[in-house]
Enzyme design. Structure first.
Site, PDB file in Angstrom:
ATOM      1  N   PRO A  28       0.835  -1.203   0.000  1.00  0.00           N
ATOM      2  CA  PRO A  28       0.000   0.000   0.000  1.00  0.00           C
ATOM      3  C   PRO A  28       0.871   1.254   0.000  1.00  0.00           C
ATOM      4  O   PRO A  28       1.799   1.369   0.796  1.00  0.00           O
ATOM      5  CB  PRO A  28      -0.796  -0.119   1.301  1.00  0.00           C
ATOM      6  CG  PRO A  28       0.043  -1.005   2.178  1.00  0.00           C
ATOM      7  CD  PRO A  28       0.765  -1.935   1.270  1.00  0.00           C
ATOM      8  N   THR A  30       0.353   5.555  -0.432  1.00  0.00           N
ATOM      9  CA  THR A  30      -0.524   6.707  -0.638  1.00  0.00           C
ATOM     10  C   THR A  30      -0.110   7.453  -1.898  1.00  0.00           C
ATOM     11  O   THR A  30       1.051   7.796  -2.070  1.00  0.00           O
ATOM     12  CB  THR A  30      -0.462   7.647   0.581  1.00  0.00           C
ATOM     13  OG1 THR A  30      -0.943   6.944   1.713  1.00  0.00           O
ATOM     14  CG2 THR A  30      -1.310   8.883   0.350  1.00  0.00           C
ATOM     15  N   HIS A 172      -4.906  -1.135   8.658  1.00  0.00           N
ATOM     16  CA  HIS A 172      -3.615  -0.454   8.822  1.00  0.00           C
ATOM     17  C   HIS A 172      -3.384  -0.141  10.304  1.00  0.00           C
ATOM     18  O   HIS A 172      -3.962   0.791  10.847  1.00  0.00           O
ATOM     19  CB  HIS A 172      -3.621   0.839   7.999  1.00  0.00           C
ATOM     20  CG  HIS A 172      -2.261   1.459   7.813  1.00  0.00           C
ATOM     21  ND1 HIS A 172      -1.150   1.086   8.535  1.00  0.00           N
ATOM     22  CD2 HIS A 172      -1.835   2.445   6.969  1.00  0.00           C
ATOM     23  CE1 HIS A 172      -0.107   1.811   8.141  1.00  0.00           C
ATOM     24  NE2 HIS A 172      -0.499   2.639   7.200  1.00  0.00           N
ATOM     25  N   GLY A 173      -2.504  -0.933  10.922  1.00  0.00           N
ATOM     26  CA  GLY A 173      -2.185  -0.717  12.328  1.00  0.00           C
ATOM     27  C   GLY A 173      -0.735  -0.348  12.551  1.00  0.00           C
ATOM     28  O   GLY A 173      -0.181  -0.626  13.621  1.00  0.00           O
ATOM     29  N   ALA A 174      -0.118   0.303  11.554  1.00  0.00           N
ATOM     30  CA  ALA A 174       1.330   0.544  11.593  1.00  0.00           C
ATOM     31  C   ALA A 174       1.675   2.037  11.544  1.00  0.00           C
ATOM     32  O   ALA A 174       0.816   2.902  11.430  1.00  0.00           O
ATOM     33  CB  ALA A 174       1.987  -0.178  10.411  1.00  0.00           C
ATOM     34  N   HIS A 175       2.988   2.316  11.684  1.00  0.00           N
ATOM     35  CA  HIS A 175       3.641   3.577  11.294  1.00  0.00           C
ATOM     36  C   HIS A 175       3.216   4.814  12.085  1.00  0.00           C
ATOM     37  O   HIS A 175       3.503   5.931  11.677  1.00  0.00           O
ATOM     38  CB  HIS A 175       3.428   3.852   9.784  1.00  0.00           C
ATOM     39  CG  HIS A 175       3.843   2.733   8.913  1.00  0.00           C
ATOM     40  ND1 HIS A 175       3.433   2.585   7.612  1.00  0.00           N
ATOM     41  CD2 HIS A 175       4.641   1.659   9.166  1.00  0.00           C
ATOM     42  CE1 HIS A 175       3.945   1.490   7.095  1.00  0.00           C
ATOM     43  NE2 HIS A 175       4.679   0.904   8.028  1.00  0.00           N
ATOM     44  N   TYR A 177      -0.013   5.668  12.852  1.00  0.00           N
ATOM     45  CA  TYR A 177      -1.379   6.133  12.584  1.00  0.00           C
ATOM     46  C   TYR A 177      -2.305   5.686  13.726  1.00  0.00           C
ATOM     47  O   TYR A 177      -1.840   5.195  14.751  1.00  0.00           O
ATOM     48  CB  TYR A 177      -1.842   5.635  11.213  1.00  0.00           C
ATOM     49  CG  TYR A 177      -1.050   6.241  10.082  1.00  0.00           C
ATOM     50  CD1 TYR A 177      -1.048   7.625   9.864  1.00  0.00           C
ATOM     51  CD2 TYR A 177      -0.259   5.451   9.234  1.00  0.00           C
ATOM     52  CE1 TYR A 177      -0.300   8.190   8.844  1.00  0.00           C
ATOM     53  CE2 TYR A 177       0.491   6.012   8.213  1.00  0.00           C
ATOM     54  CZ  TYR A 177       0.462   7.389   8.024  1.00  0.00           C
ATOM     55  OH  TYR A 177       1.208   7.947   7.015  1.00  0.00           O
TER      56      TYR A 177
END
Length: 365
Positions: A28, A30, A172-175, A177
């Protein structure tokens, strides 16, 4: 002709819920080419080109759940409302016509959003404790009711994904966020059921996975992406040992995660001392679940430096895959610039492979 040295990349993948023609995944990324937050024909064609060129599974760019502060830009796609969902349905149609499979990445940016960002200028950023990634207070903590409403927004997005024909979802459970802000002690100071030690801080994610599972049923794949690193801190750690990783993963496995997408900046780096396994390798060994590895695949510099990168050998990657350290390989920047990258690897056309340059960020190749 198949390139024998990369053969492990092109073995079919089968789990109990997902079957892919090979081990390659489009990571993924952006892009910001969806005017009015709606993916258009150009976006659909962009994803179709990857499906036409042998990408096993496409994971879309992050797409915002139904919450006014889920994204921070007027051209970042969302995953709610008739127009956006019709746009995504067209993406699915194009990818399926080309023989590909695709999952949307369901996303909320949390406290990384700035007040005044489009598309909803009036919407304040939200997070577990109202703290940004530097630990500075920006807003009040989310109430329990607001957290529960966010869980339901993820679940509704999952239901919509299945309804319009996607093959899986990725949460999305990373980075750094929103979900990761609940995981991380620097941004989660809560004392209710969503706070506490690193195991208790998984509760928000657990409830999201459980709610998504209720909506999509038992046979629909749920992928969960997590990372140690944050956008503002590449050395950040949620866990510091295999034992801690096991305790962190257990609630997520029980909640219903089918595949873990383990985000690292360099796939070849070991996660813990005393072992060559990366985060994906450890996650597979501990959880027993299939895993996706990612991080500068095919390039000689990390993806957090977008100035450019040269192509590099895949030998180390293929060796790890052949040893079953991980099951699937996500490719980011290499596929951003070159929709034929996977096909070129398969055919051994290494001289035709394109180096990454930052101009790739400005158009949809």
């Amino acid at each position: 002709m198949t390139n024998q040295t990369t053969k492990p990349l092109f073995k079919p993948f089968s789990s109990d819920k997902l079957h892919l023609v090979n081990r390659t995944v489009m990571a993924p990324m952006t892009r910001g080419f969806s005017p009015g937050n709606v993916p258009n024909e150009e976006v659909a064609a962009y994803y179709r080109r990857r499906a036409e060129n042998e990408v096993g599974l496409i994971i879309t760019e992050g797409t915002g759940i139904n919450h006014p502060a889920s994204v921070s830009g007027e051209n970042i796609p969302v995953f709610h409302g008739e127009q956006a969902l019709n746009g995504w349905a067209n993406v699915v149609k194009e990818v399926h016509e080309a023989g590909g499979k695709i999952a949307p990445q369901l996303w909320h940016v949390g406290m990384t959003r700035s007040t005044g960002d489009l598309p909803n200028k009036e919407a304040a950023p939200v997070g577990p404790s109202g703290l940004n990634l530097n630990g500075e207070k920006v807003n009040e903590p989310l109430s329990t009711e607001e957290v529960e409403a966010l869980v339901e927004s993820y679940a509704k997005a999952a239901a919509d994904a299945k309804r319009i024909g996607f093959d899986a979802i990725e949460i999305h459970g990373a980075h750094g966020y929103l979900i990761d802000q609940f995981f991380w002690g620097n941004t989660n100071k809560r004392t209710d059921r969503y706070g506490g030690d690193f195991v208790k801080r998984t509760q928000f994610a657990v409830e999201i996975v459980e709610a998504c599972r209720r909506e999509v049923g038992e046979d629909f794949p749920i992928i969960f992406r997590f990372s140690q690193w944050k956008m503002n801190d590449f050395q950040a750690q949620l866990v510091s040992s295999p034992d801690e990783l096991e305790r962190f993963l257990e609630p997520l496995v029980e909640a219903g995660v089918d595949i873990f997408h383990c985000s690292t900046r360099r796939f070849w780096e070991s996660e813990f001392e005393g072992s060559s396994l990366n985060l994906a390798g450890w996650t597979k060994q501990i959880s027993g679940k299939p895993v996706i590895s990612v991080g500068s695949v095919g390039l000689d510099s990390v993806f957090t430096d977008f100035s450019g990168a040269e192509t590099s050998s895949l030998d180390g990657l293929v060796d790890k895959l052949d040893r079953d350290e991980f099951d699937l390989v996500a490719i980011g920047r290499s596929l951003l610039m070159d929709p034929e990258w996977v096909k070129k690897v398969h055919e051994g056309r290494t001289d035709d492979m394109l180096a990454f340059n930052k101009e790739a960020m400005q158009k949809l190749y």
